[in-house]
Design a protein around this motif. Sequence first.
Motif, PDB file in Angstrom:
ATOM      1  N   ASP A  89      -2.963  12.413  17.095  1.00  0.00           N
ATOM      2  CA  ASP A  89      -4.167  11.848  16.465  1.00  0.00           C
ATOM      3  C   ASP A  89      -3.736  10.834  15.403  1.00  0.00           C
ATOM      4  OD1 ASP A  89      -6.546  11.182  15.337  1.00  0.00           O
ATOM      5  OD2 ASP A  89      -7.084  13.189  14.673  1.00  0.00           O
ATOM      6  N   PRO A  90      -3.560   9.570  15.789  1.00  0.00           N
ATOM      7  CA  PRO A  90      -3.100   8.559  14.831  1.00  0.00           C
ATOM      8  C   PRO A  90      -4.163   8.169  13.821  1.00  0.00           C
ATOM      9  CG  PRO A  90      -3.605   7.529  16.919  1.00  0.00           C
ATOM     10  CD  PRO A  90      -3.766   9.007  17.128  1.00  0.00           C
ATOM     11  N   PHE A  91      -5.401   8.630  14.008  1.00  0.00           N
ATOM     12  CA  PHE A  91      -6.468   8.327  13.045  1.00  0.00           C
ATOM     13  C   PHE A  91      -6.525   9.347  11.909  1.00  0.00           C
ATOM     14  CE2 PHE A  91      -8.652   6.845  17.141  1.00  0.00           C
ATOM     15  CZ  PHE A  91      -8.095   5.583  17.049  1.00  0.00           C
ATOM     16  N   ALA A  92      -5.733  10.412  11.997  1.00  0.00           N
ATOM     17  CA  ALA A  92      -5.836  11.507  11.026  1.00  0.00           C
ATOM     18  C   ALA A  92      -5.563  11.050   9.602  1.00  0.00           C
ATOM     19  CB  ALA A  92      -4.879  12.624  11.416  1.00  0.00           C
ATOM     20  N   ARG A  93      -4.788   9.985   9.422  1.00  0.00           N
ATOM     21  CA  ARG A  93      -4.515   9.461   8.075  1.00  0.00           C
ATOM     22  C   ARG A  93      -5.765   8.866   7.442  1.00  0.00           C
ATOM     23  NH1 ARG A  93       1.078   8.710   8.026  1.00  0.00           N
ATOM     24  NH2 ARG A  93       2.005   8.823  10.106  1.00  0.00           N
ATOM     25  N   HIS A  94      -6.740   8.495   8.266  1.00  0.00           N
ATOM     26  CA  HIS A  94      -7.877   7.711   7.792  1.00  0.00           C
ATOM     27  C   HIS A  94      -9.210   8.445   7.875  1.00  0.00           C
ATOM     28  CE1 HIS A  94      -4.811   4.678   8.095  1.00  0.00           C
ATOM     29  NE2 HIS A  94      -4.720   4.870   9.404  1.00  0.00           N
ATOM     30  N   GLY A  95      -9.273   9.545   8.635  1.00  0.00           N
ATOM     31  CA  GLY A  95     -10.516  10.290   8.757  1.00  0.00           C
ATOM     32  C   GLY A  95     -10.539  11.096  10.038  1.00  0.00           C
ATOM     33  N   ASP A  96     -11.656  11.766  10.278  1.00  0.00           N
ATOM     34  CA  ASP A  96     -11.837  12.592  11.468  1.00  0.00           C
ATOM     35  C   ASP A  96     -12.693  11.826  12.466  1.00  0.00           C
ATOM     36  OD1 ASP A  96     -12.315  14.480  13.393  1.00  0.00           O
ATOM     37  OD2 ASP A  96     -12.870  16.082  12.001  1.00  0.00           O
ATOM     38  N   ALA A  97     -12.039  11.133  13.401  1.00  0.00           N
ATOM     39  CA  ALA A  97     -12.761  10.282  14.348  1.00  0.00           C
ATOM     40  C   ALA A  97     -13.712  11.098  15.212  1.00  0.00           C
ATOM     41  CB  ALA A  97     -11.773   9.519  15.229  1.00  0.00           C
ATOM     42  N   ALA A  98     -13.298  12.279  15.614  1.00  0.00           N
ATOM     43  CA  ALA A  98     -14.129  13.080  16.519  1.00  0.00           C
ATOM     44  C   ALA A  98     -15.413  13.560  15.859  1.00  0.00           C
ATOM     45  CB  ALA A  98     -13.334  14.275  17.040  1.00  0.00           C
ATOM     46  N   ASP A 116      -1.056  -1.359  14.427  1.00  0.00           N
ATOM     47  CA  ASP A 116      -0.095  -1.145  15.501  1.00  0.00           C
ATOM     48  C   ASP A 116       1.214  -0.562  14.981  1.00  0.00           C
ATOM     49  OD1 ASP A 116      -1.838  -2.104  17.412  1.00  0.00           O
ATOM     50  OD2 ASP A 116      -0.927  -4.091  17.542  1.00  0.00           O
ATOM     51  N   ALA A 117       1.702  -1.060  13.858  1.00  0.00           N
ATOM     52  CA  ALA A 117       2.981  -0.577  13.323  1.00  0.00           C
ATOM     53  C   ALA A 117       2.908   0.910  13.007  1.00  0.00           C
ATOM     54  CB  ALA A 117       3.361  -1.372  12.079  1.00  0.00           C
ATOM     55  N   GLN A 118       1.794   1.345  12.424  1.00  0.00           N
ATOM     56  CA  GLN A 118       1.623   2.771  12.130  1.00  0.00           C
ATOM     57  C   GLN A 118       1.545   3.578  13.421  1.00  0.00           C
ATOM     58  OE1 GLN A 118      -2.279   4.367  10.642  1.00  0.00           O
ATOM     59  NE2 GLN A 118      -1.611   5.744  12.281  1.00  0.00           N
ATOM     60  N   VAL A 119       0.749   3.105  14.368  1.00  0.00           N
ATOM     61  CA  VAL A 119       0.555   3.852  15.617  1.00  0.00           C
ATOM     62  C   VAL A 119       1.857   3.935  16.401  1.00  0.00           C
ATOM     63  CG1 VAL A 119      -0.685   3.900  17.810  1.00  0.00           C
ATOM     64  CG2 VAL A 119      -1.894   3.263  15.705  1.00  0.00           C
ATOM     65  N   ASP A 120       2.585   2.820  16.495  1.00  0.00           N
ATOM     66  CA  ASP A 120       3.872   2.848  17.198  1.00  0.00           C
ATOM     67  C   ASP A 120       4.826   3.839  16.535  1.00  0.00           C
ATOM     68  OD1 ASP A 120       3.043   0.951  19.033  1.00  0.00           O
ATOM     69  OD2 ASP A 120       3.959  -0.739  17.980  1.00  0.00           O
ATOM     70  N   GLY A 121       4.831   3.876  15.190  1.00  0.00           N
ATOM     71  CA  GLY A 121       5.677   4.833  14.481  1.00  0.00           C
ATOM     72  C   GLY A 121       5.261   6.268  14.732  1.00  0.00           C
ATOM     73  N   ASP A 122       3.951   6.509  14.784  1.00  0.00           N
ATOM     74  CA  ASP A 122       3.468   7.855  15.071  1.00  0.00           C
ATOM     75  C   ASP A 122       3.834   8.282  16.489  1.00  0.00           C
ATOM     76  OD1 ASP A 122       2.378   8.090  12.536  1.00  0.00           O
ATOM     77  OD2 ASP A 122       0.331   7.598  13.159  1.00  0.00           O
ATOM     78  N   LEU A 123       3.777   7.347  17.427  1.00  0.00           N
ATOM     79  CA  LEU A 123       4.174   7.668  18.803  1.00  0.00           C
ATOM     80  C   LEU A 123       5.678   7.923  18.890  1.00  0.00           C
ATOM     81  CD1 LEU A 123       1.921   5.115  20.708  1.00  0.00           C
ATOM     82  CD2 LEU A 123       1.696   7.610  20.736  1.00  0.00           C
TER      83      LEU A 123
END
Length: 267
Positions: A89-98, A116-123
């Motif tokens: 869940d790469p959105f967890a840093r910013h809120g609860d998308a669901a 993208d840089a954050q998401v690529d790092g999380d992946l």
Amino acid sequence: MPKAETGRFAAAVLPVTARTITTDAAGLLAGPVAIPAHGLQMPAYRAAPAGRQGLPVVLVACEIFGLHEHIADVCRRFARQGYLAIAPDPFARHGDAAACTDIPRLLAEVVGPAADAQVDGDLDATVAWAAAQGGDTGRLGITGFCWGGRTAWSYAAHSAALKAAVAWYGPVARSYHAGDPTVIDRAARIRAPVLGLYGAADGGIPVDTLTRLDAALQAAGNTGCEFVVYPDTPHAFFADYRPSYRAAEAEDGWNRCLAWFKQNGVA
């Protein structure tokens, strides 16, 4: 942590349809996990055949609605095929998308900040976690839907370890985070074979943008990517919990996805 195991669907698209698919977890090691990712214990959902090691790894990139039951079910579907499937869940840093019901607010406050840089790092952190759990990250694939479809393309431009990707209706001519390049902009960096699955009636992803991406890939010497565009088919045709679901196209795309991974060393 998102409660995908309890059957929580994205609040923004409730109620779910009667055609929603539910994959049984019997015989699987399946449920929420936490992945160390750059200072965050990132929520994720993991599914794999119980008691098996050395499995090929598939990353499952979510829609804008984050980690919810449909994404968890996709992980279980892959597990039934012999994969270790993980949806972070790469959105967890910013809120609860669901949990968000206001889509403009969701895009602005939760999805938009996920660069993208954050998401690529999380992946990358997810891949490292999979390896530590006994997954065979030498057989690494990624698939994703909508935002996650774009993420599959983006990660193919980032990761040298990726063997193959399958992008379901991911935008290629626009980004979600201000300042991030488009997939077309990053085409020259994509080396892994990517299968793009799209609907011709998707108003948000004009077919001509796919033609432009294909041309950019060809110009960069990447002849290993393919596009399938289903006639008269809308966006989110794989999302069986939504009215946009198209069973025939979804089944065909799923079979193509599995075949693509096997063809390209993710099996």
